[in-house]
Every structure is written in structure tokens, then in C-alpha cells.
Write an enzyme that holds these catalytic residues in place. Structure first.
Site, PDB file in Angstrom:
ATOM      1  N   HIS A  68       1.371  -1.222   0.511  1.00  0.00           N
ATOM      2  CA  HIS A  68       0.783  -0.470  -0.537  1.00  0.00           C
ATOM      3  C   HIS A  68       0.824   0.937  -0.129  1.00  0.00           C
ATOM      4  O   HIS A  68       0.422   2.407  -1.064  1.00  0.00           O
ATOM      5  CB  HIS A  68      -1.101   0.058   0.875  1.00  0.00           C
ATOM      6  N   GLU A  71       2.222   1.785  -3.774  1.00  0.00           N
ATOM      7  CA  GLU A  71       0.973   2.651  -4.028  1.00  0.00           C
ATOM      8  C   GLU A  71       1.031   4.099  -4.586  1.00  0.00           C
ATOM      9  O   GLU A  71       0.888   4.402  -5.170  1.00  0.00           O
ATOM     10  CB  GLU A  71      -0.171   1.826  -3.400  1.00  0.00           C
ATOM     11  N   HIS A  72       0.976   4.311  -3.271  1.00  0.00           N
ATOM     12  CA  HIS A  72       1.500   6.194  -2.693  1.00  0.00           C
ATOM     13  C   HIS A  72       2.463   6.488  -3.905  1.00  0.00           C
ATOM     14  O   HIS A  72       2.736   7.619  -3.954  1.00  0.00           O
ATOM     15  CB  HIS A  72       0.821   6.159  -1.248  1.00  0.00           C
ATOM     16  N   GLU A 148      -2.972   8.348   7.841  1.00  0.00           N
ATOM     17  CA  GLU A 148      -4.171   7.564   7.395  1.00  0.00           C
ATOM     18  C   GLU A 148      -5.005   6.098   8.075  1.00  0.00           C
ATOM     19  O   GLU A 148      -6.107   6.443   8.599  1.00  0.00           O
ATOM     20  CB  GLU A 148      -4.280   7.237   6.238  1.00  0.00           C
TER      21      GLU A 148
END
Length: 448
Positions: A68, A71-72, A148
Site C-alpha cells: 500500500h 502504491e502511494h 490515514e
């Protein structure tokens, strides 16, 4: 079959004919990249998606969240693109873009006018190999990830509850690790971690290109060869071999109590088989079971019995996601009505399921659900992005183009006995995790 159902089926048959000409073409580039082209010429729009067959369940031990995180980071710069430039170019051309990570895959997509497809391929293929990161990029984005997690998980008792339940469900398999990562590990992810993961898995022989919309296969093939075909395969791509779950021998139970919980509920998830290549029948039966038990609160077995007849629940349902590389879960949930304890709600839920198995499947309801699934498939074909998503997610979890084509017919071929057999097999508490999410006041009332 009653007249209403017969008429509805005739309408769906007519509507389905309108989509019969939709063509799906699949081929591989010399470097191993799979390409799927879904033609839909009704509007000059294209969806361009790249799916990497790597997700949170493929991360190195101690590096949870790296899939993840990467991905950012892919929205940072490359040799030719400035940080954020890809998204800016997409927006300037009237399109939209985004990305997503699951346990089994990571995907990137753009939806633009069809004549912008080459531009999308040029930019997306560039960041497949030319990502350039600085320590500052990593620190900034790591802080974003941690914030987040703080907002979506750490401060939300429901999200924490789900995370803990999943960890209890999978003791050894990495499906028990949260996609966003455990905080103590995500906070230490480094530039070296990100680049190592990137250089290992972001390769054409670990990727699937899906292009859906107003395109021709030959056009897509030529562009794919030009932009993706020149990227070398990774000869050292590791085999996808994950730790597997040992046999579960006893039910696992947990309770999370938090004063912020306004509405307590009971949820139970059972280990269940997923859709497998060439063998989707069990998954199809489980899909039908979930629809019968909990698809629509007004007509489903659990909704009718627990919400409307017994009035013991504000909400009751079942859920099942068949797209998974390894064993997935089948779930049941009940939100008790006022005055009903979690103990009583759980007992009512169990009784309703057992009565369903003993009493069999209602034929009219069964045909209605088959019709609704067929309708959903036809309506889904009206959206090129949902079509691209359907093929990409299936192929990224090990299925084939033919499996995707066969799935609607496998659902329609499920019999009432198939559903009951699936129910008897899956509803084994020795393969389940039962969780109570509650608050101190409710918990005190239960203990008295």
C-alpha cells in the site's frame, strides 16, 4: 415460474442480446505481460488499468503495509514525470485516475477519452520502471499513511474490531495482516524497503494490462508492444508461495467493548473456498447461499425471519467474496433490536440458519435471485470500468479469461441442493471466528 418472473426473464434476455457483441481479446507480450482488451464502442471512452499480481499478502515478514505504501509512492516522480504530473496530465485531459491495494493485487487506472490511450500507456509504462524516490518523498508519504491509519483504523473501534477479527481468522496466512500495515512496522518502512519491493514485483511478467472501451484489439496490441513490450521481464520474480493456514480445530471468539459503540452487533466469519481456475462450482453455490440468506433485507431469509417476523434484529445479513487467491470467508451478521441482548441475537441467528438448512430453499426466491444476478451482470456491462475491474481482479487472483466468461453460467447452474450442501459444509463453528462489538453499558447488562 410465475408470470412476473417469466416476463422479467424475457426482458433480460432482450437486454442481454444488446451486449452479445461485446468482444474480449486476450494475449501475452513476449516479456510475459498479459493483455486483455474489452471492446465497447458506444462512447469514445477508454479505461486503462495495470494490475500487479502482488498485494499485502505477499509482503516480506516485518514489512507490513509496504504494498500500500508503494502504491502511494508511485504518484511521485520518474525520470520524465515530475511528482504528481501523471494525475495532473490525466485531469488536464478531462480524465480521472486512481489506485488501490488489496491482499492479492495492486492496481492503477485512468479513465479518459479514447484518443488519449497512447498518452496513458506512455506515462504508466514509464512509472513501471523509472520511479525515482528521495528520502523526503518516503518520509512525507509515510506520515500520510500513518495519519490515514490513525483516522480510519486506530480511532474507529469498528475498524479495529475488524482488524483483530481478521488476525484471529488467519493465524498463519498473511491475509491476517492489515493492508495498511501494523503501525509499529509501517512507521519504519524505508526508501530501501520501497525500492526493493518495486524492483522485485513491478515487472511486466507480474502484471496484467486491461483496456476497456472504444478501442480495437490490434490498436491496443501495437501500443502495448511499443510501451510495455520493451520493458524486460524480471527473471528473478519469486514464485507466489505463501504460508498456509493450519487446520482450525476450534471456534475462536472475541469481544471488543468501547464506549463509542452506539449499536452493538454480532458477526461470525467462516473459512470458505474461493473461486479456483476451472473449478468455480463451490464458490457459485456459496454466492447463491449468501444472496438467499442476506442479499436483500426485505426478501432474504435472515431479513424476513429476524427483522420482520421475530423483530429481534434491526439488521441481519450474510456476505461472501469469492475473489481471493487463497481461502476466503463467508460471514453472518446481526444487529439486535432494542431490548435484545447479543446472546439472544446470536442464538436467533444460529436458529434461523439451522431452520433454513432443515427447511430447504424456497423455489420462487431462488429463481428471483438468479434473475437479479443475471440483471446485475447485464447492467454491469453498461460500465466499461466495471468490466475492466471484473477481468482485472479475477486474473490477478489466478483465474482465467474463460473463468470470467463462465462465472455467470456457473451461478445460473447452481441447484437448490448445491446451496444446501454448501451451507452444511461452510457452517462449521470449528472453522469460524465469532465476534461481539459492544459498549460497556451493554456488556454490563449481559453480565447481570
Amino acid at each position: 415460474m410465475n408470470r412476473i418472473l417469466a416476463f422479467a426473464f424475457s426482458l433480460l434476455a432482450f437486454a442481454g442480446a444488446a451486449f452479445a457483441e461485446q468482444a474480449v481479446t486476450s494475449f501475452k507480450l513476449d516479456n510475459g505481460m498479459q493483455v486483455v482488451v474489452i471492446e465497447d464502442h458506444r462512447a469514445p471512452v477508454v479505461v486503462h488499468m495495470v494490475w500487479y499480481k502482488v498485494g499485502a499478502a505477499d509482503e516480506p515478514p516485518g514489512k507490513s503495509g509496504i504494498a500500500h505504501f508503494l502504491e502511494h509512492l508511485l504518484f511521485k516522480g520518474t525520470d520524465v514525470l515530475a511528482p504528481g504530473e501523471l494525475s495532473d496530465v490525466v485531469a488536464a485531459n478531462g480524465g480521472t485516475d486512481n489506485a488501490f491495494t488489496s491482499w492479492d493485487y495492486t492496481g492503477y487506472f485512468q479513465r479518459v477519452a479514447a484518443d488519449r490511450l497512447e498518452l496513458m500507456m506512455r506515462m504508466e509504462s514509464d512509472r513501471m520502471v523509472n520511479l525515482r524516490l528521495t528520502e523526503g518523498d518516503v518520509k512525507t508519504e509515510r506520515d500520510v499513511i500513518l495519519e490515514e491509519r490513525a483516522q480510519r483504523t486506530d480511532s474507529d473501534p469498528g475498524a479495529l474490531f475488524g482488524e483483530q477479527r481478521r488476525a484471529a481468522q488467519y493465524l498463519n496466512h498473511p491475509y491476517g495482516i492489515p493492508i495498511i500495515g501494523w503501525r509499529q512496522e509501517a512507521s519504519k518502512l524505508s526508501l530501501q524497503d520501497a525500492m526493493s519491493f518495486y524492483k522485485t514485483f513491478y515487472a511486466p511478467n507480474d502484471a496484467i494490462l486491461v483496456v476497456a472501451g472504444d478501442v480495437q484489439p490490434d490498436q491496443v496490441k501495437a501500443l502495448a508492444k511499443k510501451y510495455y513490450g520493451v520493458i524486460p521481464a524480471n527473471p528473478d520474480l519469486p514464485e507466489r508461495a505463501r504460508p498456509q493456514e493450519p487446520p482450525q480445530l476450534a471456534e475462536r471468539r472475541m469481544t471488543l467493548s468501547d464506549e463509542k459503540i452506539a449499536q452493538p452487533y454480532v458477526i461470525r466469519t467462516y473459512l470458505a473456498p474461493e473461486r479456483d481456475p476451472g473449478d468455480q462450482d463451490k464458490a457459485a453455490a456459496l454466492m447463491m447461499l449468501s444472496e438467499l440468506l442476506g442479499g436483500n433485507p426485505a426478501t432474504s431469509v435472515l431479513g424476513q425471519k429476524l427483522q420482520f417476523e421475530q423483530k429481534k434484529a434491526l439488521y441481519a445479513s450474510a456476505f461472501y467474496n469469492p475473489l481471493s487467491t487463497d481461502d476466503t470467508t463467508f460471514g453472518l451478521v446481526i444487529v439486535p433490536a432494542p431490548g435484545v441482548t447479543l446472546t439472544e441475537a446470536e442464538a436467533a441467528l444460529d436458529e434461523a440458519v439451522q431452520q433454513f438448512i432443515a427447511g430447504g430453499v424456497d423455489k420462487v426466491q431462488f429463481e428471483r435471485i438468479k434473475m437479479q444476478l443475471r440483471a446485475s451482470r447485464i447492467y454491469g456491462e453498461d460500465n466499461v470500468q466495471s468490466q475492466a475491474q471484473k477481468y482485472g481482479s479475477a486474473l490477478a487472483t489466478g483465474l482465467t479469461v474463460q473463468d470470467v466468461r463462465d462465472w455467470p453460467e456457473r451461478l445460473q447452474a447452481v441447484t437448490e441442493e448445491d446451496v444446501l450442501t454448501a451451507a452444511r459444509e461452510v457452517f462449521n463453528k470449528d472453522r469460524a471466528v465469532t465476534g461481539w462489538l459492544t459498549n460497556p453499558a451493554a456488556q454490563e447488562a449481559v453480565s447481570q
